[in-house]
Design a protein around this motif. Structure first.
Motif, PDB file in Angstrom:
ATOM      1  N   GLY A  16       0.981  -1.206   0.086  1.00  0.00           N
ATOM      2  CA  GLY A  16      -0.107   0.043   0.088  1.00  0.00           C
ATOM      3  C   GLY A  16       0.890   1.072  -0.031  1.00  0.00           C
ATOM      4  O   GLY A  16       1.789   1.387   0.859  1.00  0.00           O
ATOM      5  N   PHE A  17       0.332   2.028  -0.949  1.00  0.00           N
ATOM      6  CA  PHE A  17       1.459   3.463  -1.049  1.00  0.00           C
ATOM      7  C   PHE A  17       0.434   4.441  -0.553  1.00  0.00           C
ATOM      8  O   PHE A  17      -0.733   4.709  -1.073  1.00  0.00           O
ATOM      9  N   ASP A  18       0.795   5.418   0.197  1.00  0.00           N
ATOM     10  CA  ASP A  18       0.203   6.792   0.706  1.00  0.00           C
ATOM     11  C   ASP A  18       0.985   8.219   0.160  1.00  0.00           C
ATOM     12  O   ASP A  18       1.975   8.036  -0.750  1.00  0.00           O
ATOM     13  N   GLY A  19       0.509   9.314   0.818  1.00  0.00           N
ATOM     14  CA  GLY A  19       0.829  10.668   0.541  1.00  0.00           C
ATOM     15  C   GLY A  19       2.506  10.522   0.822  1.00  0.00           C
ATOM     16  O   GLY A  19       3.015  11.473   0.008  1.00  0.00           O
ATOM     17  N   PRO A  20       3.401   9.700   1.527  1.00  0.00           N
ATOM     18  CA  PRO A  20       4.777   9.867   1.697  1.00  0.00           C
ATOM     19  C   PRO A  20       5.388   9.623   0.233  1.00  0.00           C
ATOM     20  O   PRO A  20       6.727  10.286   0.232  1.00  0.00           O
ATOM     21  N   ILE A  21       4.949   9.199  -0.737  1.00  0.00           N
ATOM     22  CA  ILE A  21       5.515   8.926  -2.248  1.00  0.00           C
ATOM     23  C   ILE A  21       5.543  10.162  -2.853  1.00  0.00           C
ATOM     24  O   ILE A  21       6.496  10.338  -3.841  1.00  0.00           O
ATOM     25  N   THR A  22       4.895  11.370  -2.135  1.00  0.00           N
ATOM     26  CA  THR A  22       4.981  12.585  -2.849  1.00  0.00           C
ATOM     27  C   THR A  22       5.822  13.477  -2.256  1.00  0.00           C
ATOM     28  O   THR A  22       6.195  14.623  -2.770  1.00  0.00           O
ATOM     29  N   TYR A  23       6.444  13.039  -1.141  1.00  0.00           N
ATOM     30  CA  TYR A  23       7.275  13.911  -0.373  1.00  0.00           C
ATOM     31  C   TYR A  23       8.671  14.061  -1.198  1.00  0.00           C
ATOM     32  O   TYR A  23       9.312  13.018  -1.285  1.00  0.00           O
ATOM     33  N   PRO A  24       9.301  15.285  -1.185  1.00  0.00           N
ATOM     34  CA  PRO A  24      10.605  15.416  -2.168  1.00  0.00           C
ATOM     35  C   PRO A  24      11.585  14.775  -1.653  1.00  0.00           C
ATOM     36  O   PRO A  24      12.444  14.193  -2.577  1.00  0.00           O
ATOM     37  N   LYS A  25      11.831  14.450  -0.577  1.00  0.00           N
ATOM     38  CA  LYS A  25      13.117  13.614  -0.044  1.00  0.00           C
ATOM     39  C   LYS A  25      12.877  12.083   0.061  1.00  0.00           C
ATOM     40  O   LYS A  25      13.853  11.236   0.239  1.00  0.00           O
ATOM     41  N   LEU A  80      -0.679  11.496   7.285  1.00  0.00           N
ATOM     42  CA  LEU A  80       0.023  11.336   5.950  1.00  0.00           C
ATOM     43  C   LEU A  80      -0.469  12.101   4.679  1.00  0.00           C
ATOM     44  O   LEU A  80      -0.643  11.566   3.649  1.00  0.00           O
ATOM     45  N   PRO A  81      -0.972  13.292   5.028  1.00  0.00           N
ATOM     46  CA  PRO A  81      -1.357  14.102   3.774  1.00  0.00           C
ATOM     47  C   PRO A  81      -0.338  14.029   2.635  1.00  0.00           C
ATOM     48  O   PRO A  81       0.734  14.476   2.741  1.00  0.00           O
ATOM     49  N   PRO A  82      -0.714  14.149   1.463  1.00  0.00           N
ATOM     50  CA  PRO A  82       0.220  14.321   0.263  1.00  0.00           C
ATOM     51  C   PRO A  82       0.696  15.599   0.062  1.00  0.00           C
ATOM     52  O   PRO A  82      -0.016  16.688   0.612  1.00  0.00           O
ATOM     53  N   VAL A  83       1.803  15.861  -0.780  1.00  0.00           N
ATOM     54  CA  VAL A  83       2.000  17.266  -1.252  1.00  0.00           C
ATOM     55  C   VAL A  83       0.682  17.570  -2.230  1.00  0.00           C
ATOM     56  O   VAL A  83       0.531  16.560  -2.976  1.00  0.00           O
ATOM     57  N   ARG A 100       0.612  18.812   2.977  1.00  0.00           N
ATOM     58  CA  ARG A 100       1.425  18.385   3.990  1.00  0.00           C
ATOM     59  C   ARG A 100       0.971  19.409   5.211  1.00  0.00           C
ATOM     60  O   ARG A 100       0.893  20.597   5.015  1.00  0.00           O
ATOM     61  N   GLY A 101       1.098  19.067   6.294  1.00  0.00           N
ATOM     62  CA  GLY A 101       0.510  19.713   7.464  1.00  0.00           C
ATOM     63  C   GLY A 101      -0.726  19.834   7.851  1.00  0.00           C
ATOM     64  O   GLY A 101      -1.254  20.451   8.963  1.00  0.00           O
ATOM     65  N   LYS A 102      -1.763  19.514   6.977  1.00  0.00           N
ATOM     66  CA  LYS A 102      -3.236  19.567   7.116  1.00  0.00           C
ATOM     67  C   LYS A 102      -3.660  18.164   7.281  1.00  0.00           C
ATOM     68  O   LYS A 102      -2.819  17.262   7.149  1.00  0.00           O
ATOM     69  N   ARG A 103      -5.136  18.163   7.611  1.00  0.00           N
ATOM     70  CA  ARG A 103      -5.757  17.056   7.831  1.00  0.00           C
ATOM     71  C   ARG A 103      -5.995  16.260   6.362  1.00  0.00           C
ATOM     72  O   ARG A 103      -6.256  16.847   5.510  1.00  0.00           O
ATOM     73  N   LYS A 116      -6.141  11.075  -4.962  1.00  0.00           N
ATOM     74  CA  LYS A 116      -5.561  11.251  -6.400  1.00  0.00           C
ATOM     75  C   LYS A 116      -4.162  11.947  -6.673  1.00  0.00           C
ATOM     76  O   LYS A 116      -3.675  11.677  -7.659  1.00  0.00           O
ATOM     77  N   TYR A 117      -3.670  12.380  -5.512  1.00  0.00           N
ATOM     78  CA  TYR A 117      -2.390  12.771  -5.589  1.00  0.00           C
ATOM     79  C   TYR A 117      -1.283  11.659  -5.735  1.00  0.00           C
ATOM     80  O   TYR A 117      -0.367  11.796  -5.989  1.00  0.00           O
ATOM     81  N   VAL A 118      -1.809  10.587  -4.844  1.00  0.00           N
ATOM     82  CA  VAL A 118      -0.990   9.521  -4.814  1.00  0.00           C
ATOM     83  C   VAL A 118      -1.335   8.699  -6.171  1.00  0.00           C
ATOM     84  O   VAL A 118      -0.006   8.397  -6.577  1.00  0.00           O
ATOM     85  N   TYR A 119      -2.374   8.826  -6.887  1.00  0.00           N
ATOM     86  CA  TYR A 119      -2.561   8.073  -8.007  1.00  0.00           C
ATOM     87  C   TYR A 119      -1.610   9.083  -9.031  1.00  0.00           C
ATOM     88  O   TYR A 119      -0.838   8.208  -9.912  1.00  0.00           O
TER      89      TYR A 119
END
Length: 255
Positions: free
Chosen positions: A172-181, A206-209, A212-215, A222-225
Motif C-alpha cells: 500500500g502506498f500513501d502520501g509519503p511517495i509525494t514527499y520531495p526527499k 500522512l497528507p500528500p503534497v 502536508r501539515g493539514k488533515r 488522487k495525488y497518490v495516483y
C-alpha cells in the motif's frame, strides 16, 4: 471510473466536525473506500458504519500499539465482528516498534489475528513500523493466511519490499511517495509490479503534497495516483482500472 482509497479512518475524532460533509465528497469522487479498525471498540464502530454505506467496506482488528494486556475475549470479539456484513479484511494488525510497547504482546496479538484471518477466510491489512525485518521473519516462519495481505503504508526500501512481495503480499502506498526527499520509496513504487499496488490515504494522517501539515482525507488519494502514474509511466485512467482490479482481487476475492 473514480479513484479508490483502500485504507482510511473516517471514524476518528479528526472528522467529528464535518464527517457527513466529508462522506458526501468522498462518495462523489471515489468508487471504493475501506474503513480500518484499530481496536475492539473502533472495530465495532466500523461494522455499524459500513452497513449503511454503499461504497464503504471495513476491516476489523487490533493495532499493534493497542495489543497490551490483550484478553481472549477481545480476540473472540474480533472474530465475531469479522463475520459481519461488508467486513472484508482483518486489520490493521502487525508490529510497531517505534513506540515503547510490549513486543511480546504485539507478537501474540499478531499471531492470534493471523489465525482469525485464516479461519474466517479473509486477507490481512498489516501495519509495520520500525519492525520490517522482525515482521518478515515472523511471517516467513508463521506463514500467511490463504488470502494473503497488504503491507499498508509501505515505508522501507526495495530490498525489504521484494521480500514481502515474494511472500505474495501487496504493498500500500500513501502520501509519503509525494514527499520531495522520499526517493528511496519512489524507487520501491517504480520496481513494484503495478498489479501488486493498492493506493491509500491513511486519512486523517500522512497528507500528500500539496497538503502536508493539514488533515488528510480520502479525496486526496488522487495525488497518490498522480505520483504512481508519473513514476510508472502509466496514465491515470489505466492506473484506476488496474488498482480497482487489484482491490477486487484482494478484498473481494474476485478475478
Amino acid at each position: 471510473m473514480n479513484f479508490i482509497d483502500t485504507h482510511c479512518h473516517l471514524l476518528l475524532k479528526q472528522f467529528d466536525d464535518d464527517r457527513q460533509e466529508m462522506l458526501k465528497k468522498a462518495n462523489e469522487e471515489l468508487d471504493l473506500l475501506i474503513e480500518i479498525g484499530i481496536n475492539v471498540e473502533s472495530s465495532k464502530s466500523v461494522v455499524d458504519f459500513v452497513k449503511d454505506e454503499e461504497k464503504i467496506f471495513g476491516a476489523v482488528g487490533i493495532h499493534p500499539t493497542e495489543s497490551q494486556d490483550l484478553k481472549e475475549t477481545d480476540l473472540d470479539k474480533i472474530k465475531e465482528l469479522a463475520g459481519k456484513p461488508k467486513i472484508v479484511a482483518i486489520g490493521e494488525i502487525g508490529l510497531d516498534f517505534y513506540w515503547e510497547t510490549n513486543k511480546q504482546d504485539q507478537y501474540k496479538s499478531l499471531d492470534a489475528q493471523l489465525d482469525i484471518a485464516e479461519e474466517m477466510g479473509l486477507p490481512v491489512v498489516f501495519h509495520i513500523r520500525d519492525a520490517y525485518e522482525e515482521a518478515y521473519n515472523f511471517l516467513q516462519k508463521k506463514g500467511l493466511p490463504a488470502r494473503k495481505g497488504v503491507v499498508h503504508c509501505f515505508s522501507s526500501d526495495w530490498e525489504m519490499a521484494e521480500k514481502f512481495l515474494d511472500l505474495g503480499l501487496y504493498l500500500g502506498f500513501d502520501g509519503p511517495i509525494t514527499y520531495p526527499k522520499n526517493n528511496k520509496l519512489r524507487e520501491v513504487v517504480e520496481k513494484t509490479p503495478v498489479e501488486r499496488i493498492l493506493p491509500e490515504t491513511d486519512s486523517p494522517f500522512l497528507p500528500p503534497v500539496p497538503y502536508r501539515g493539514k488533515r488528510n482525507n480520502p479525496t486526496y488519494v488522487k495525488y497518490v495516483y498522480e505520483k504512481i502514474s508519473e513514476i510508472k509511466g502509466i496514465d491515470v485512467e489505466t492506473l484506476k482500472e488496474i488498482t480497482k482490479s487489484n482491490a477486487e482481487k484482494f478484498f473481494f476475492n474476485k478475478g
